[in-house]
Design an enzyme around this catalytic site. Structure first.
Site, PDB file in Angstrom:
ATOM      1  N   SER A 136      14.229  15.048 -17.080  1.00 41.13           N
ATOM      2  CA  SER A 136      12.734  14.145 -17.859  1.00 41.13           C
ATOM      3  C   SER A 136      12.815  14.398 -19.254  1.00 41.13           C
ATOM      4  O   SER A 136      13.427  15.454 -19.820  1.00 41.13           O
ATOM      5  CB  SER A 136      11.660  14.836 -16.804  1.00 41.13           C
ATOM      6  OG  SER A 136      11.681  14.894 -15.606  1.00 41.13           O
TER       7      SER A 136
HETATM    8  N1  SAH Z   1      12.798  18.062 -12.478  1.00 39.30           N
HETATM    9  C1  SAH Z   1      14.075  17.428 -12.921  1.00 39.30           C
HETATM   10  C2  SAH Z   1      14.394  15.961 -12.877  1.00 39.30           C
HETATM   11  C3  SAH Z   1      14.333  15.317 -11.659  1.00 39.30           C
HETATM   12  S1  SAH Z   1      14.939  13.599 -11.708  1.00 39.30           S
HETATM   13  C4  SAH Z   1      14.721  18.165 -14.047  1.00 39.30           C
HETATM   14  O1  SAH Z   1      13.909  18.940 -14.454  1.00 39.30           O
HETATM   15  O2  SAH Z   1      15.935  17.947 -14.416  1.00 39.30           O
HETATM   16  C5  SAH Z   1      14.469  13.340  -9.721  1.00 39.30           C
HETATM   17  C6  SAH Z   1      15.205  14.161  -8.912  1.00 39.30           C
HETATM   18  O3  SAH Z   1      14.638  13.895  -7.500  1.00 39.30           O
HETATM   19  C7  SAH Z   1      16.733  13.623  -8.753  1.00 39.30           C
HETATM   20  O4  SAH Z   1      17.649  14.765  -8.864  1.00 39.30           O
HETATM   21  C8  SAH Z   1      16.773  13.255  -7.170  1.00 39.30           C
HETATM   22  O5  SAH Z   1      17.955  13.620  -6.615  1.00 39.30           O
HETATM   23  C9  SAH Z   1      15.686  14.020  -6.548  1.00 39.30           C
HETATM   24  N2  SAH Z   1      15.053  13.447  -5.384  1.00 39.30           N
HETATM   25  C10 SAH Z   1      14.812  12.185  -5.094  1.00 39.30           C
HETATM   26  N3  SAH Z   1      14.285  11.972  -3.681  1.00 39.30           N
HETATM   27  C11 SAH Z   1      14.252  13.289  -3.168  1.00 39.30           C
HETATM   28  C12 SAH Z   1      14.002  13.631  -2.026  1.00 39.30           C
HETATM   29  N4  SAH Z   1      13.281  13.032  -1.130  1.00 39.30           N
HETATM   30  N5  SAH Z   1      14.029  14.975  -1.819  1.00 39.30           N
HETATM   31  C13 SAH Z   1      14.599  15.866  -2.835  1.00 39.30           C
HETATM   32  N6  SAH Z   1      14.770  15.435  -4.080  1.00 39.30           N
HETATM   33  C14 SAH Z   1      14.837  14.151  -4.269  1.00 39.30           C
END
Ligand code: SAH
Length: 213
Positions: free
Chosen positions: A61
């Site tokens: 992000s």
């Molecule tokens: N917080 C992260 C950015 C997240 S991007 C950082 O600091 O880098 C969103 C993430 O959510 C992705 O890695 C994706 O794999 C995850 N995601 C999406 N759906 C999900 C689910 N149902 N359970 C767990 N993770 C999930």
């Protein structure tokens, strides 16, 4: 590029100009080097206020969004925090500076493995990362003081709301994946749930089940 005094000053200046004003949050973001969470081609841009691609087709992000979401959680030093969407691990690392304990889950095994390596290298010992479908939360460790979802859901997932303590706060982007999403803050009170809408955001969608890698 390194996160030297000059880079830190510019990084914090950009955060402030986007509305991140909480001193504890700014200190945490000055302490944790975002460059440690961005590998390869885009590592040069780690200190710019923009989202960047990471493995498994996901994104780290934008720093100002990390700051604003963290600020909205109003974390206390005794808090147990759950993050859904580990991604690079950067958000979890920021949370680890403010909370007692951080649990973070991602549906991609590879991202969890790589994030754990960075947590170990930075000696962030109060973070535990799991591979799991975060829509169900983490029932074994519930309830939580704070929950942060870093992928967009169509509605705040019921199991997550159920795992929030009284007085607990959850921050979650809500909306269709390609359309406008809004960052929502949900507070559990003695009598129910209170919702407030914070700002428009854009996140990758919350997807059901585990990823292929
Ligand atoms: N917080 C992260 C950015 C997240 S991007 C950082 O600091 O880098 C969103 C993430 O959510 C992705 O890695 C994706 O794999 C995850 N995601 C999406 N759906 C999900 C689910 N149902 N359970 C767990 N993770 C999930």
């Amino acid at each position: 590029m390194s996160f030297d005094a000059e880079a830190k000053m510019q990084f914090v200046f950009a955060l402030r100009s986007k509305g991140v004003t909480d001193t504890a949050v700014l200190t945490a973001m000055e302490r944790i080097d975002r460059g440690a969470f961005v590998q390869g081609y885009f590592s040069d841009r780690a200190y710019e206020d923009m989202p960047l691609p990471i493995a498994s087709g996901q994104t780290i992000s934008q720093p100002s969004v990390v700051g604003l979401m963290t600020q909205a959680l109003n974390i206390g030093p005794r808090d147990k925090v759950l993050e859904i969407g580990t991604g690079s691990g950067y958000q979890a690392a920021i949370l680890s500076q403010l909370a007692r304990r951080v649990y973070t889950v991602d549906r991609h095994r590879r991202l969890v493995r790589e994030a754990r390596q960075v947590f170990d290298a930075l000696e962030l010992t109060n973070i535990t990362a799991f591979t799991a479908d975060g829509s169900f939360g983490l029932p074994d460790q519930a309830p939580f003081d704070r929950i942060i979802v870093t992928a967009a859901a169509e509605d705040p997932p019921g199991p997550l709301l159920a795992q929030l303590k009284i007085g607990g706060i959850m921050v979650v982007p809500v909306g269709q994946s390609d359309a406008v999403q809004h960052l929502i803050r949900v507070t559990r009170t003695e009598t129910g749930l209170e919702y407030d809408e914070l700002r428009p955001v854009r996140f990758v969608p919350l997807v059901e089940g585990l990823g292929k890698d």
